[in-house]
Design a protein around this motif. Structure first.
Motif, PDB file in Angstrom:
ATOM      1  N   SER A 162       0.859  -1.163  -0.145  1.00  0.00           N
ATOM      2  CA  SER A 162      -0.055   0.039   0.006  1.00  0.00           C
ATOM      3  C   SER A 162       0.816   1.364   0.058  1.00  0.00           C
ATOM      4  CB  SER A 162      -0.857  -0.150   1.225  1.00  0.00           C
ATOM      5  OG  SER A 162      -1.625  -1.371   1.526  1.00  0.00           O
TER       6      SER A 162
ATOM      7  N   SER B 196      -8.404  -4.350  -4.574  1.00  0.00           N
ATOM      8  CA  SER B 196      -9.308  -4.799  -3.286  1.00  0.00           C
ATOM      9  C   SER B 196      -9.454  -3.418  -2.162  1.00  0.00           C
ATOM     10  CB  SER B 196      -8.208  -5.606  -2.524  1.00  0.00           C
ATOM     11  OG  SER B 196      -7.444  -5.222  -1.849  1.00  0.00           O
ATOM     12  N   ARG B 197     -10.589  -3.467  -1.622  1.00  0.00           N
ATOM     13  CA  ARG B 197     -11.110  -2.368  -0.904  1.00  0.00           C
ATOM     14  C   ARG B 197      -9.845  -2.255   0.289  1.00  0.00           C
ATOM     15  NH1 ARG B 197     -14.333  -0.659   3.087  1.00  0.00           N
ATOM     16  NH2 ARG B 197     -16.035   0.656   2.410  1.00  0.00           N
ATOM     17  N   GLU B 198      -9.628  -3.171   0.899  1.00  0.00           N
ATOM     18  CA  GLU B 198      -8.514  -2.933   1.984  1.00  0.00           C
ATOM     19  C   GLU B 198      -7.215  -2.389   1.482  1.00  0.00           C
ATOM     20  OE1 GLU B 198      -9.632  -6.493   1.014  1.00  0.00           O
ATOM     21  OE2 GLU B 198     -11.356  -5.956   1.630  1.00  0.00           O
ATOM     22  N   HIS B 199      -6.823  -2.780   0.324  1.00  0.00           N
ATOM     23  CA  HIS B 199      -5.408  -2.139  -0.297  1.00  0.00           C
ATOM     24  C   HIS B 199      -5.706  -0.854  -0.315  1.00  0.00           C
ATOM     25  CE1 HIS B 199      -1.758  -2.718  -1.778  1.00  0.00           C
ATOM     26  NE2 HIS B 199      -1.735  -2.103  -2.970  1.00  0.00           N
ATOM     27  N   SER B 201      -7.738   1.056   1.141  1.00  0.00           N
ATOM     28  CA  SER B 201      -8.177   1.750   2.355  1.00  0.00           C
ATOM     29  C   SER B 201      -6.732   2.211   3.028  1.00  0.00           C
ATOM     30  CB  SER B 201      -8.873   0.824   3.237  1.00  0.00           C
ATOM     31  OG  SER B 201      -8.959   1.281   4.614  1.00  0.00           O
ATOM     32  N   GLU B 202      -6.005   1.111   2.926  1.00  0.00           N
ATOM     33  CA  GLU B 202      -4.555   1.099   3.682  1.00  0.00           C
ATOM     34  C   GLU B 202      -3.674   2.283   2.963  1.00  0.00           C
ATOM     35  OE1 GLU B 202      -3.288  -3.360   4.914  1.00  0.00           O
ATOM     36  OE2 GLU B 202      -2.204  -2.286   3.239  1.00  0.00           O
TER      37      GLU B 202
END
Lengths: 218, 218
Positions: A162, B196-199, B201-202
């Motif tokens: 990230s 990916s959403r988490e990526h 977000s990070e």
DNA sequence: CCGATTAATGAACTGTGATTTATTAATTGC
DNA sequence: GCAATTAATAAATCACAGTTCATTAATCGG
């Protein structure tokens, strides 16, 4: 200026290929692959319809050759710089990314970035090539630098992938924008600055230093 | 399933246009404007060559209608959210940008982002429209939020334009990537996480909180 | 149920653009 | 200088894809 002005004929076996590839770069970046006509490439290169076919099989071949021609060279000087650098790696990142901007981002070759994005699904092999030649090396290097920074305590513990994204996204965006919206939408919306070196530098600095005021209490 | 299976004929005056536009979206995003054939659009929409011309003047008209159809709706809910939010604007940014991801970035409409970038120089009017409808509103909102954060002391003094860049670049990149390299280059180089959403977000978190360890002494 | 209307078809038309090739003219070596 | 070679041209070929339109068949009103 130096050549016989009367003859519209010029025999230049050596110079032709790169002249054609340069012309192709400009046109492919501007119009995209399918919308670019072979005759336009030929004319832009100062030759006629048939000539490109003396040096390249067909349009797709020109496309591939062009990507190779304008890419394979530049990778390597950067890795060296990284290994030699001493001191805070924050500076190193700033230096490397701005060097990349100066030597690639600010040249016509930056258009390849937009082009690669646009044509990736049409030319999977080229997307793979671009990934191997450019994206992977860049990511590896930035990853390595981040680790150095974490090891030395200069950076806090970071999610590597990230963080690479956050660092590289402004650069990639700047290159992409410069060859799409910036060409067309003049002063609107602040994005006109997108192509300027200082603007990019500021954005990088921000990612490095962080937006949040360290003194602010949550 | 529900219709008479024998007839290859279907009269659906109302449904056709949006069916055609949906088909066009998928194909334009995948192949680009020029490389997409009218007949492919027609077939993907379950009709034959001639039918699209009953509803649209020509290919370019379909392109324009498609951009309009898939864009004009979504803008507005976001501005409301912004005005109602109380508390740290860092959170607000996180919420808004991820909401945008969920409602646009993760849908087929995200492909418009790549498409707009790719075709901006071929369709200046559309680039202008996209700028007015999407880019400008987004930038204004983020700008306004940044000012709120600076006023409250939550953020340190920031260069507005560059900060917007740094914040939005990961989001835009993620949308773009998802419809170019991610479709083609599978697991390589960590960028597979890009969608990916988490990526995402990070990456946003990182830009917000900053890379540099506040305790590190320069 | 029947005629009028019109959504939809798909064959035909057409222009364009990629590629081929016969021809022209530099260049090169003797 | 002259023949042989080949870079470059430009006209011709050819296929394809955008667009049109005469025909077909649902649908709708009575």
């Amino acid at each position: 200026m130096a050549q016989a002005p009367s003859s519209r004929w010029q025999r230049k076996k050596d110079a032709r290929p790169s002249e054609i590839l340069d012309a192709a770069l400009a046109l492919f970046v501007e119009k995209g692959f399918s919308a670019t006509k072979m005759e336009d490439i030929a004319r832009a290169a100062g030759v006629t319809k048939g000539t490109p076919y003396l040096y390249f099989q067909n349009k797709e071949d020109i496309f591939k050759a062009m990507v190779l021609h304008h890419l394979s060279s530049r990778l390597g000087a950067f890795v060296e710089l990284e290994q030699q650098h001493q001191g805070p790696v924050g500076e190193l990142l700033q230096i490397l990314l701005l060097k990349w901007w100066d030597e690639v981002g600010a040249t016509p070759a930056a258009g390849l970035c937009k082009l690669a994005i646009a044509e990736a699904t049409n030319f999977p092999e080229l997307a793979q090539f671009y990934t191997n030649e450019v994206i992977s090396p860049c990511l590896s290097m930035v990853e390595h630098i981040l680790r150095r920074g974490m090891d030395s305590g200069e950076f806090r513990p970071l999610p590597i992938a990230s963080s690479c994204d956050a660092l590289l996204a402004p650069l990639v965006m700047a290159m992409t924008w410069a060859h799409s919206f910036a060409k067309v939408v003049p002063e609107t919306c602040g994005y006109s600055h997108h192509h300027s070196r200082e603007h990019l530098s500021e954005a990088l600095q921000l990612v490095l230093q962080g937006l949040k005021n360290p003194c602010y209490e949550n």
